[in-house]
Design a protein around this motif. Sequence first.
Motif, PDB file in Angstrom:
ATOM      1  N   ASP A   1      20.625  12.224  27.556  1.00 54.10           N
ATOM      2  CA  ASP A   1      19.233  12.508  27.902  1.00 54.10           C
ATOM      3  C   ASP A   1      18.801  13.909  27.468  1.00 54.10           C
ATOM      4  O   ASP A   1      18.095  14.607  28.189  1.00 54.10           O
ATOM      5  CB  ASP A   1      19.032  12.330  29.405  1.00 54.10           C
ATOM      6  CG  ASP A   1      17.562  12.175  29.786  1.00 54.10           C
ATOM      7  OD1 ASP A   1      16.792  11.654  28.957  1.00 54.10           O
ATOM      8  OD2 ASP A   1      17.193  12.579  30.903  1.00 54.10           O
ATOM      9  N   GLY A   2      19.254  14.307  26.288  1.00 57.45           N
ATOM     10  CA  GLY A   2      18.826  15.595  25.744  1.00 57.45           C
ATOM     11  C   GLY A   2      19.664  16.781  26.161  1.00 57.45           C
ATOM     12  O   GLY A   2      19.399  17.908  25.736  1.00 57.45           O
ATOM     13  N   VAL A   3      20.685  16.569  26.989  1.00 61.04           N
ATOM     14  CA  VAL A   3      21.560  17.652  27.436  1.00 61.04           C
ATOM     15  C   VAL A   3      22.909  17.531  26.733  1.00 61.04           C
ATOM     16  O   VAL A   3      23.526  16.465  26.746  1.00 61.04           O
ATOM     17  CB  VAL A   3      21.755  17.620  28.967  1.00 61.04           C
ATOM     18  CG1 VAL A   3      22.781  18.663  29.400  1.00 61.04           C
ATOM     19  CG2 VAL A   3      20.437  17.857  29.679  1.00 61.04           C
ATOM     20  N   ALA A   4      23.363  18.638  26.122  1.00 58.20           N
ATOM     21  CA  ALA A   4      24.663  18.683  25.444  1.00 58.20           C
ATOM     22  C   ALA A   4      25.583  19.606  26.233  1.00 58.20           C
ATOM     23  O   ALA A   4      25.304  20.802  26.368  1.00 58.20           O
ATOM     24  CB  ALA A   4      24.502  19.179  24.013  1.00 58.20           C
TER      25      ALA A   4
ATOM     26  N   PRO B   1      15.588  32.530  32.730  1.00 63.05           N
ATOM     27  CA  PRO B   1      15.548  31.099  33.070  1.00 63.05           C
ATOM     28  C   PRO B   1      15.072  30.918  34.503  1.00 63.05           C
ATOM     29  O   PRO B   1      15.135  31.842  35.325  1.00 63.05           O
ATOM     30  CB  PRO B   1      17.010  30.669  32.926  1.00 63.05           C
ATOM     31  CG  PRO B   1      17.783  31.900  33.271  1.00 63.05           C
ATOM     32  CD  PRO B   1      16.972  33.048  32.760  1.00 63.05           C
ATOM     33  N   ARG B   2      14.617  29.728  34.808  1.00 63.42           N
ATOM     34  CA  ARG B   2      14.347  29.393  36.197  1.00 63.42           C
ATOM     35  C   ARG B   2      15.666  29.305  36.948  1.00 63.42           C
ATOM     36  O   ARG B   2      16.667  28.869  36.390  1.00 63.42           O
ATOM     37  CB  ARG B   2      13.605  28.053  36.289  1.00 63.42           C
ATOM     38  CG  ARG B   2      12.204  28.078  35.707  1.00 63.42           C
ATOM     39  CD  ARG B   2      11.590  26.709  35.722  1.00 63.42           C
ATOM     40  NE  ARG B   2      10.241  26.711  35.172  1.00 63.42           N
ATOM     41  CZ  ARG B   2       9.537  25.627  34.886  1.00 63.42           C
ATOM     42  NH1 ARG B   2      10.082  24.428  35.096  1.00 63.42           N
ATOM     43  NH2 ARG B   2       8.320  25.716  34.398  1.00 63.42           N
TER      44      ARG B   2
ATOM     45  N   GLY C   1      18.174  22.038  25.938  1.00 66.29           N
ATOM     46  CA  GLY C   1      19.166  21.159  26.549  1.00 66.29           C
ATOM     47  C   GLY C   1      20.601  21.528  26.264  1.00 66.29           C
ATOM     48  O   GLY C   1      21.516  20.779  26.628  1.00 66.29           O
ATOM     49  N   ARG C   2      20.825  22.684  25.650  1.00 68.30           N
ATOM     50  CA  ARG C   2      22.199  23.093  25.351  1.00 68.30           C
ATOM     51  C   ARG C   2      22.795  23.810  26.558  1.00 68.30           C
ATOM     52  O   ARG C   2      22.273  24.826  27.013  1.00 68.30           O
ATOM     53  CB  ARG C   2      22.249  24.000  24.119  1.00 68.30           C
ATOM     54  CG  ARG C   2      23.669  24.390  23.703  1.00 68.30           C
ATOM     55  CD  ARG C   2      23.694  24.894  22.268  1.00 68.30           C
ATOM     56  NE  ARG C   2      23.006  26.162  22.123  1.00 68.30           N
ATOM     57  CZ  ARG C   2      23.605  27.366  22.133  1.00 68.30           C
ATOM     58  NH1 ARG C   2      24.917  27.441  22.288  1.00 68.30           N
ATOM     59  NH2 ARG C   2      22.908  28.460  21.970  1.00 68.30           N
ATOM     60  N   HIS C   3      23.877  23.279  27.043  1.00 66.15           N
ATOM     61  CA  HIS C   3      24.602  23.867  28.164  1.00 66.15           C
ATOM     62  C   HIS C   3      25.439  25.023  27.635  1.00 66.15           C
ATOM     63  O   HIS C   3      26.194  24.876  26.679  1.00 66.15           O
ATOM     64  CB  HIS C   3      25.502  22.778  28.787  1.00 66.15           C
ATOM     65  CG  HIS C   3      26.367  23.244  29.895  1.00 66.15           C
ATOM     66  ND1 HIS C   3      27.684  22.832  30.028  1.00 66.15           N
ATOM     67  CD2 HIS C   3      26.133  24.079  30.940  1.00 66.15           C
ATOM     68  CE1 HIS C   3      28.211  23.371  31.103  1.00 66.15           C
ATOM     69  NE2 HIS C   3      27.303  24.141  31.676  1.00 66.15           N
TER      70      HIS C   3
ATOM     71  N   ALA D   1      15.137  18.078  32.680  1.00 66.47           N
ATOM     72  CA  ALA D   1      13.971  17.187  32.727  1.00 66.47           C
ATOM     73  C   ALA D   1      12.747  17.904  33.286  1.00 66.47           C
ATOM     74  O   ALA D   1      11.606  17.548  32.961  1.00 66.47           O
ATOM     75  CB  ALA D   1      14.289  15.953  33.560  1.00 66.47           C
ATOM     76  N   ARG D   2      12.951  18.917  34.112  1.00 64.49           N
ATOM     77  CA  ARG D   2      11.829  19.682  34.656  1.00 64.49           C
ATOM     78  C   ARG D   2      11.204  20.599  33.604  1.00 64.49           C
ATOM     79  O   ARG D   2      10.088  21.065  33.771  1.00 64.49           O
ATOM     80  CB  ARG D   2      12.285  20.517  35.854  1.00 64.49           C
ATOM     81  CG  ARG D   2      12.665  19.693  37.085  1.00 64.49           C
ATOM     82  CD  ARG D   2      12.954  20.600  38.263  1.00 64.49           C
ATOM     83  NE  ARG D   2      13.267  19.858  39.485  1.00 64.49           N
ATOM     84  CZ  ARG D   2      13.240  20.384  40.707  1.00 64.49           C
ATOM     85  NH1 ARG D   2      12.911  21.661  40.867  1.00 64.49           N
ATOM     86  NH2 ARG D   2      13.546  19.643  41.758  1.00 64.49           N
ATOM     87  N   GLY D   3      11.958  20.889  32.535  1.00 60.10           N
ATOM     88  CA  GLY D   3      11.443  21.698  31.438  1.00 60.10           C
ATOM     89  C   GLY D   3      11.868  23.149  31.512  1.00 60.10           C
ATOM     90  O   GLY D   3      11.996  23.723  32.600  1.00 60.10           O
ATOM     91  N   GLY D   4      12.102  23.746  30.332  1.00 59.18           N
ATOM     92  CA  GLY D   4      12.451  25.151  30.250  1.00 59.18           C
ATOM     93  C   GLY D   4      13.921  25.413  30.488  1.00 59.18           C
ATOM     94  O   GLY D   4      14.686  24.519  30.849  1.00 59.18           O
ATOM     95  N   ALA D   5      14.307  26.661  30.261  1.00 58.53           N
ATOM     96  CA  ALA D   5      15.685  27.074  30.507  1.00 58.53           C
ATOM     97  C   ALA D   5      15.914  27.206  32.005  1.00 58.53           C
ATOM     98  O   ALA D   5      14.997  27.537  32.763  1.00 58.53           O
ATOM     99  CB  ALA D   5      15.957  28.402  29.815  1.00 58.53           C
TER     100      ALA D   5
END
Length: 257
Positions: free
Chosen positions: A93-96, A211-212, A141-143, A118-122
């Motif tokens: 889902d867009g997260v690596a 980031p948030r 989405g990069r961890h 999914a909430r958006g932003g870093a």
Amino acid sequence: MNAVPTRWLFDLGNTRLKCAPLHADGSVGEAVALDHHGAEVDLATAMARALPARIEVAYLASVASADTTVDVLDALSARCRRISRARTQAVFDGVAIAYARPQKLGVDRFLALLAAHARGGAALVCGVGTALTLDLVDADGRHHGGRIAPSPTLMRESLHGRARQLAPQGGAYAVFATDTEDALASGCDGAALALVEHSLAEARRRLGEAPRLYLHGGGADDLVARLPGALPAPGLVLEGLARWAEVEAERPGPPVS
């Protein structure tokens, strides 16, 4: 008359089982937390009281012991037609995930990252449960990896275990406390706060932006008020599990179990 939800989400941690209905629009309903910490707790009975008699699909994420997980699976099997268990995946889902072996990242951390992205932003995602966990995900989405430390609650319990005269709870936060219980609360909470603040500063340096900061877990309330700008997100893991369930439902073939 509102229909009874037929899909439920289950977030099984080391001390609590959080249950919530998954509505048809993908939103998460009101959660119920069931404590399973302690030999006297009958989790199956607590689940029977809290859940409907029949559930079409149960989505489970567990970081608890194998025995506790089996107990929950047995209780769910008695009332669910299908059980789907979430597991950490390298890309979803867009997260690596940054880990070379993604399966070593706890599924609760993985799901919290899905929800934060999914909430958006870093986002810097902080879980405060038995452990204190921190994970950074950028806007793409990069961890970037994370940290694990004892939570303030575990610090207090560990100190009490080695020195029985030190109370395992109680006390009020102060920068320089003038009472032993206050000093314990201040030291353990302060250690957690310092780790979060240092991680936030490093995240800002690495990303070039702040980031948030999301806090979730049973001990989050004790820290969030002392972290300016922190966003309480008590249902973040369930929110991520809901996202995982919706994406899995769109894939061909049987669900992961």
